[in-house]
Design a protein around this motif. Structure first.
Motif, PDB file in Angstrom:
ATOM      1  N   GLU A  11      32.744  34.641  34.229  1.00  0.00           N
ATOM      2  CA  GLU A  11      34.079  35.232  34.201  1.00  0.00           C
ATOM      3  C   GLU A  11      33.923  36.693  33.818  1.00  0.00           C
ATOM      4  O   GLU A  11      32.879  37.107  33.308  1.00  0.00           O
ATOM      5  N   SER A  12      34.965  37.472  34.060  1.00  0.00           N
ATOM      6  CA  SER A  12      34.930  38.880  33.664  1.00  0.00           C
ATOM      7  C   SER A  12      35.164  38.955  32.165  1.00  0.00           C
ATOM      8  O   SER A  12      36.223  38.561  31.678  1.00  0.00           O
ATOM      9  N   TYR A  64      34.175  55.636  33.242  1.00  0.00           N
ATOM     10  CA  TYR A  64      35.181  54.558  33.180  1.00  0.00           C
ATOM     11  C   TYR A  64      35.705  54.547  31.751  1.00  0.00           C
ATOM     12  O   TYR A  64      34.948  54.314  30.805  1.00  0.00           O
ATOM     13  N   CYS A 118      30.886  42.026  33.611  1.00  0.00           N
ATOM     14  CA  CYS A 118      32.118  42.237  34.386  1.00  0.00           C
ATOM     15  C   CYS A 118      31.815  43.206  35.522  1.00  0.00           C
ATOM     16  O   CYS A 118      31.340  44.324  35.286  1.00  0.00           O
ATOM     17  N   ASN A 122      35.637  50.540  39.897  1.00  0.00           N
ATOM     18  CA  ASN A 122      36.660  51.590  39.829  1.00  0.00           C
ATOM     19  C   ASN A 122      36.204  52.740  38.917  1.00  0.00           C
ATOM     20  O   ASN A 122      36.932  53.186  38.049  1.00  0.00           O
ATOM     21  N   ARG A 161      42.665  31.019  41.568  1.00  0.00           N
ATOM     22  CA  ARG A 161      42.196  31.273  42.934  1.00  0.00           C
ATOM     23  C   ARG A 161      43.126  30.590  43.924  1.00  0.00           C
ATOM     24  O   ARG A 161      43.829  29.626  43.591  1.00  0.00           O
TER      25      ARG A 161
HETATM   26  C1  LIG Z   1      33.778  44.073  43.765  1.00  0.00           C
HETATM   27  C2  LIG Z   1      34.526  43.908  42.456  1.00  0.00           C
HETATM   28  C3  LIG Z   1      34.989  45.027  41.810  1.00  0.00           C
HETATM   29  C4  LIG Z   1      35.650  44.901  40.569  1.00  0.00           C
HETATM   30  N1  LIG Z   1      36.027  46.037  39.886  1.00  0.00           N
HETATM   31  C5  LIG Z   1      36.597  45.918  38.676  1.00  0.00           C
HETATM   32  C6  LIG Z   1      36.918  47.083  37.919  1.00  0.00           C
HETATM   33  O1  LIG Z   1      36.695  48.198  38.328  1.00  0.00           O
HETATM   34  N2  LIG Z   1      37.483  46.895  36.687  1.00  0.00           N
HETATM   35  C7  LIG Z   1      37.720  45.646  36.163  1.00  0.00           C
HETATM   36  O2  LIG Z   1      38.222  45.559  35.033  1.00  0.00           O
HETATM   37  N3  LIG Z   1      37.424  44.521  36.864  1.00  0.00           N
HETATM   38  C8  LIG Z   1      36.868  44.639  38.105  1.00  0.00           C
HETATM   39  N4  LIG Z   1      36.527  43.501  38.798  1.00  0.00           N
HETATM   40  C9  LIG Z   1      36.770  42.175  38.212  1.00  0.00           C
HETATM   41  C10 LIG Z   1      37.897  41.407  38.927  1.00  0.00           C
HETATM   42  O3  LIG Z   1      39.131  41.916  38.529  1.00  0.00           O
HETATM   43  C11 LIG Z   1      37.732  39.916  38.586  1.00  0.00           C
HETATM   44  O4  LIG Z   1      36.506  39.451  39.075  1.00  0.00           O
HETATM   45  C12 LIG Z   1      38.849  39.043  39.180  1.00  0.00           C
HETATM   46  O5  LIG Z   1      40.091  39.388  38.616  1.00  0.00           O
HETATM   47  C13 LIG Z   1      38.610  37.551  38.936  1.00  0.00           C
HETATM   48  O6  LIG Z   1      38.456  37.281  37.550  1.00  0.00           O
HETATM   49  P1  LIG Z   1      37.105  36.614  36.972  1.00  0.00           P
HETATM   50  O7  LIG Z   1      35.966  37.585  37.271  1.00  0.00           O
HETATM   51  O8  LIG Z   1      37.328  36.475  35.491  1.00  0.00           O
HETATM   52  O9  LIG Z   1      36.901  35.332  37.675  1.00  0.00           O
HETATM   53  C14 LIG Z   1      35.874  43.609  40.019  1.00  0.00           C
HETATM   54  C15 LIG Z   1      35.401  42.486  40.701  1.00  0.00           C
HETATM   55  C16 LIG Z   1      34.719  42.629  41.890  1.00  0.00           C
HETATM   56  C17 LIG Z   1      34.165  41.400  42.564  1.00  0.00           C
END
Ligand SMILES: Cc1cc2nc3c(=O)[nH]c(=O)nc-3n(C[C@H](O)[C@H](O)[C@H](O)COP(=O)(O)O)c2cc1C
Length: 171
Positions: A11-12, A64, A118, A122, A161
């Motif tokens: 998870e993130s 960031y 995570c 961005n 999801r």
């Molecule tokens: C390609 C990619 C770019 C992402 N960029 C950011 C980001 O810049 N900042 C951030 O806080 N989360 C970012 N995320 C995390 C997503 O927000 C997160 O994976 C999504 O909301 C699903 O939540 P989980 O990872 O907890 O399953 C990114 C995820 C992916 C796959």
């Protein structure tokens, strides 16, 4: 950890304990998961930066502005060379696909070690390019904080999801 548990547990994480660096042997295992990733034509067009020194972290942080990224004791930066990516005859370059696979293998390996991560894309690219001194053909694909979640970190309770029937087409 069982494979299914790893993909469910990933998870993130946006809450890191800055006082707990990750032991080197664990970092090595995480990076190894990137090294052995597949790539188109096995070109391996990547470089993985694992930034842990205070001096380099301070150069990276302005890319960031979120405090949770600054709290992490390590930042993984996945870069790759467009000139080294495999190219299809229509000009499609596989670099980004290759880097996504390698990065996610490292993210899953981190989960398997109990290390939080995570995906972050961005970021301010110029800050990273300058900090790493990248040549023009090098791209920064993604970065991830790596660290142990702070005590009291609450894991997500559900995975939000789209349902399977909306995303899978059986024919
Ligand atoms: C390609 C990619 C770019 C992402 N960029 C950011 C980001 O810049 N900042 C951030 O806080 N989360 C970012 N995320 C995390 C997503 O927000 C997160 O994976 C999504 O909301 C699903 O939540 P989980 O990872 O907890 O399953 C990114 C995820 C992916 C796959």
């Amino acid at each position: 950890m069982d494979f299914k548990d790893v993909i469910l547990k990933r998870e993130s994480v946006r809450n890191f304990d800055p006082t707990k660096p990750i032991p080197r042997e664990i970092l090595d295992r995480i990076m190894e998961a990137g090294r052995i990733a597949p790539s188109a034509s096995n070109y391996q067009p990547w470089e993985f930066w694992l930034v842990s020194s205070r001096e380099m972290l301070e150069k990276i942080h302005p890319c960031y502005s979120r405090q949770w990224l600054h709290d992490a004791p390590h930042i993984l930066i996945v870069t790759g060379d467009l000139e080294q990516g495999w190219e299809r005859e229509d000009g499609f370059n596989s670099l980004q696909t290759d880097l996504a696979i390698a990065m996610h293998q490292m993210i899953l390996a981190a989960t398997n070690e109990g290390v939080g991560s995570c995906w972050v894309t961005n970021f301010k690219i110029s800050t990273l390019r300058n900090a790493l001194g990248l040549k023009d053909s090098m791209q920064v694909y993604g970065i991830s904080p790596l660290g142990y979640p702070r005590e009291g970190f609450i894991s997500r309770t559900a995975i939000m999801r789209k349902p399977l029937h909306e995303v899978v087409i059986y024919k």
